[in-house]
Write a protein that holds these residues in place. Structure first.
Motif, PDB file in Angstrom:
ATOM      1  N   GLN A 162     -12.527  58.231  -8.372  1.00 45.55           N
ATOM      2  CA  GLN A 162     -11.932  56.905  -8.482  1.00 45.55           C
ATOM      3  C   GLN A 162     -12.721  55.782  -7.816  1.00 45.55           C
ATOM      4  OE1 GLN A 162      -7.743  56.307  -8.235  1.00 45.55           O
ATOM      5  NE2 GLN A 162      -7.271  58.485  -8.279  1.00 45.55           N
ATOM      6  N   ALA A 163     -13.700  56.117  -6.974  1.00 49.32           N
ATOM      7  CA  ALA A 163     -14.346  55.063  -6.194  1.00 49.32           C
ATOM      8  C   ALA A 163     -15.746  55.460  -5.745  1.00 49.32           C
ATOM      9  CB  ALA A 163     -13.494  54.728  -4.967  1.00 49.32           C
ATOM     10  N   VAL A 164     -16.458  54.441  -5.240  1.00 47.70           N
ATOM     11  CA  VAL A 164     -17.733  54.647  -4.564  1.00 47.70           C
ATOM     12  C   VAL A 164     -17.534  54.230  -3.109  1.00 47.70           C
ATOM     13  CG1 VAL A 164     -20.164  53.986  -4.424  1.00 47.70           C
ATOM     14  CG2 VAL A 164     -19.062  54.186  -6.658  1.00 47.70           C
ATOM     15  N   TYR A 165     -17.968  55.074  -2.177  1.00 44.33           N
ATOM     16  CA  TYR A 165     -17.814  54.800  -0.747  1.00 44.33           C
ATOM     17  C   TYR A 165     -19.183  54.614  -0.096  1.00 44.33           C
ATOM     18  CZ  TYR A 165     -12.923  56.353  -1.053  1.00 44.33           C
ATOM     19  OH  TYR A 165     -11.587  56.492  -1.382  1.00 44.33           O
ATOM     20  N   ASN A 166     -19.271  53.580   0.735  1.00 44.16           N
ATOM     21  CA  ASN A 166     -20.438  53.330   1.578  1.00 44.16           C
ATOM     22  C   ASN A 166     -20.083  53.827   2.976  1.00 44.16           C
ATOM     23  OD1 ASN A 166     -22.561  52.251   3.077  1.00 44.16           O
ATOM     24  ND2 ASN A 166     -21.854  50.137   2.897  1.00 44.16           N
TER      25      ASN A 166
ATOM     26  N   ARG B 298     -15.117  50.599   0.382  1.00 47.64           N
ATOM     27  CA  ARG B 298     -14.704  51.366  -0.803  1.00 47.64           C
ATOM     28  C   ARG B 298     -14.729  50.437  -2.012  1.00 47.64           C
ATOM     29  NH1 ARG B 298     -10.278  52.377  -4.162  1.00 47.64           N
ATOM     30  NH2 ARG B 298      -9.907  54.589  -4.683  1.00 47.64           N
ATOM     31  N   ILE B 299     -15.353  50.884  -3.097  1.00 40.72           N
ATOM     32  CA  ILE B 299     -15.419  50.103  -4.326  1.00 40.72           C
ATOM     33  C   ILE B 299     -14.718  50.895  -5.424  1.00 40.72           C
ATOM     34  CG2 ILE B 299     -16.930  49.042  -6.056  1.00 40.72           C
ATOM     35  CD1 ILE B 299     -19.091  49.056  -3.790  1.00 40.72           C
ATOM     36  N   ASP B 300     -13.644  50.347  -5.943  1.00 38.51           N
ATOM     37  CA  ASP B 300     -12.949  50.988  -7.045  1.00 38.51           C
ATOM     38  C   ASP B 300     -13.872  51.031  -8.257  1.00 38.51           C
ATOM     39  OD1 ASP B 300     -11.154  51.259  -9.446  1.00 38.51           O
ATOM     40  OD2 ASP B 300      -9.609  51.267  -7.891  1.00 38.51           O
ATOM     41  N   LEU B 301     -13.946  52.172  -8.906  1.00 37.02           N
ATOM     42  CA  LEU B 301     -14.841  52.320 -10.056  1.00 37.02           C
ATOM     43  C   LEU B 301     -14.509  51.339 -11.177  1.00 37.02           C
ATOM     44  CD1 LEU B 301     -15.212  56.206 -10.308  1.00 37.02           C
ATOM     45  CD2 LEU B 301     -17.000  54.564  -9.704  1.00 37.02           C
ATOM     46  N   ARG B 302     -13.257  50.913 -11.258  1.00 33.82           N
ATOM     47  CA  ARG B 302     -12.866  49.948 -12.294  1.00 33.82           C
ATOM     48  C   ARG B 302     -13.567  48.609 -12.100  1.00 33.82           C
ATOM     49  NH1 ARG B 302      -8.444  52.680 -10.531  1.00 33.82           N
ATOM     50  NH2 ARG B 302      -7.200  53.848 -12.058  1.00 33.82           N
ATOM     51  N   SER B 303     -14.025  48.341 -10.859  1.00 33.91           N
ATOM     52  CA  SER B 303     -14.661  47.055 -10.537  1.00 33.91           C
ATOM     53  C   SER B 303     -16.156  47.045 -10.832  1.00 33.91           C
ATOM     54  CB  SER B 303     -14.447  46.724  -9.051  1.00 33.91           C
ATOM     55  OG  SER B 303     -13.079  46.662  -8.743  1.00 33.91           O
ATOM     56  N   VAL B 304     -16.756  48.220 -11.027  1.00 41.29           N
ATOM     57  CA  VAL B 304     -18.204  48.302 -11.264  1.00 41.29           C
ATOM     58  C   VAL B 304     -18.481  47.906 -12.714  1.00 41.29           C
ATOM     59  CG1 VAL B 304     -20.254  49.745 -11.202  1.00 41.29           C
ATOM     60  CG2 VAL B 304     -18.423  50.122  -9.535  1.00 41.29           C
TER      61      VAL B 304
ATOM     62  N   ASP C  43     -22.599  42.553  -4.399  1.00 39.93           N
ATOM     63  CA  ASP C  43     -23.053  43.713  -5.152  1.00 39.93           C
ATOM     64  C   ASP C  43     -23.665  44.682  -4.151  1.00 39.93           C
ATOM     65  OD1 ASP C  43     -22.337  42.406  -7.538  1.00 39.93           O
ATOM     66  OD2 ASP C  43     -24.331  41.522  -7.756  1.00 39.93           O
ATOM     67  N   TYR C  44     -24.258  45.764  -4.654  1.00 39.86           N
ATOM     68  CA  TYR C  44     -24.956  46.705  -3.784  1.00 39.86           C
ATOM     69  C   TYR C  44     -26.360  46.919  -4.322  1.00 39.86           C
ATOM     70  CZ  TYR C  44     -21.710  48.551  -0.302  1.00 39.86           C
ATOM     71  OH  TYR C  44     -20.918  48.710   0.786  1.00 39.86           O
ATOM     72  N   LEU C  45     -27.354  46.855  -3.428  1.00 38.61           N
ATOM     73  CA  LEU C  45     -28.717  47.242  -3.765  1.00 38.61           C
ATOM     74  C   LEU C  45     -29.089  48.417  -2.879  1.00 38.61           C
ATOM     75  CD1 LEU C  45     -31.312  46.629  -5.406  1.00 38.61           C
ATOM     76  CD2 LEU C  45     -32.064  45.230  -3.466  1.00 38.61           C
ATOM     77  N   PHE C  46     -29.466  49.531  -3.518  1.00 33.11           N
ATOM     78  CA  PHE C  46     -29.804  50.750  -2.803  1.00 33.11           C
ATOM     79  C   PHE C  46     -31.235  51.179  -3.111  1.00 33.11           C
ATOM     80  CE2 PHE C  46     -25.165  51.328  -3.441  1.00 33.11           C
ATOM     81  CZ  PHE C  46     -24.778  51.544  -2.136  1.00 33.11           C
TER      82      PHE C  46
END
Length: 218
Positions: free
Chosen positions: A113-117, A128-134, A157-160
């Protein structure tokens, strides 16, 4: 940055135009896909780094020692926005590029359901970023490890810099599809913009004889 393992596949010279470089590298990327038995969410448009050529690394789940780490699992479950029933699908170490263009060590966790940093060591959840928001993922077509995750509804946003960027992107894509039915957009370009702390940044990738040059501008 690493280049293709096969010396017969000549990379474009730095003296060629940017358009010619991109076209040649896209051709090499497509050719490489015919020989690589590994996940590729970018449709052969991104050149492979040396460590992913030949299917040398298993993509499932990322770093196995982190995937099964009880402290990490416990901290995720205690996080206020954690949803009951979330399953961890992918975990790996990477570097987050912050708004000062500094690299910070992070653990990136993808669940159903999400991506966690997450901070390494303490496994403290930073975001926590909800996958619906990506909305979209951006990468260059060269052999670097940068990946941007675009989240229009949030402040950043996120840059990795992520060695397992293809596996990570594929996992995010698959989970979004399963969760929402939506196909995640994949932008493959040697220049794109992203936002960080409400500031706009641009990142440009150039192939040189020494490898891939990466420049970030505010």
């Amino acid at each position: 940055m690493a280049t293709f393992a096969d010396a017969s596949m000549r990379l474009p010279s730095a003296s060629t135009s940017a358009a010619e470089q991109e076209q040649r590298l896209m051709e090499l990327g497509r050719g490489e896909e015919k020989r690589v038995h590994a996940v590729d969410p970018f449709g052969g448009r991104k050149a492979r780094t040396r460590q992913t050529i030949g299917g040398e690394r298993k993509p499932e789940g990322g770093a196995q020692e982190l995937l099964n780490n009880p402290k990490l699992q416990a901290n995720l479950q205690k996080y206020k926005e954690y949803k009951k029933g979330e399953d961890i699908k992918f975990v790996d170490t990477c570097q987050k590029v912050n708004d000062k263009i500094k690299h910070q060590e992070r653990v990136l966790v993808v669940t159903t359901q999400a991506v966690y940093n997450v901070e390494p060591g303490s496994f403290k959840v930073k975001r926590r970023i909800d996958l619906r928001s990506v909305d979209e993922i951006s990468v260059s077509c060269l052999d670097d490890d940068f990946l941007a995750m675009h989240i229009p509804s949030e402040y950043s946003d996120y840059l990795f810099v992520a060695p397992r960027k293809s596996e990570m992107a594929m996992c995010i894509k698959e989970q979004i599809k399963e969760l929402t039915g939506r196909d995640l957009k994949m932008n493959v370009s040697n220049g794109f913009s992203y936002k960080m702390s409400k500031q706009k940044f641009s990142i440009v990738f150039v192939q040189t004889e020494a490898g891939t040059n990466v420049k970030i501008y505010k």
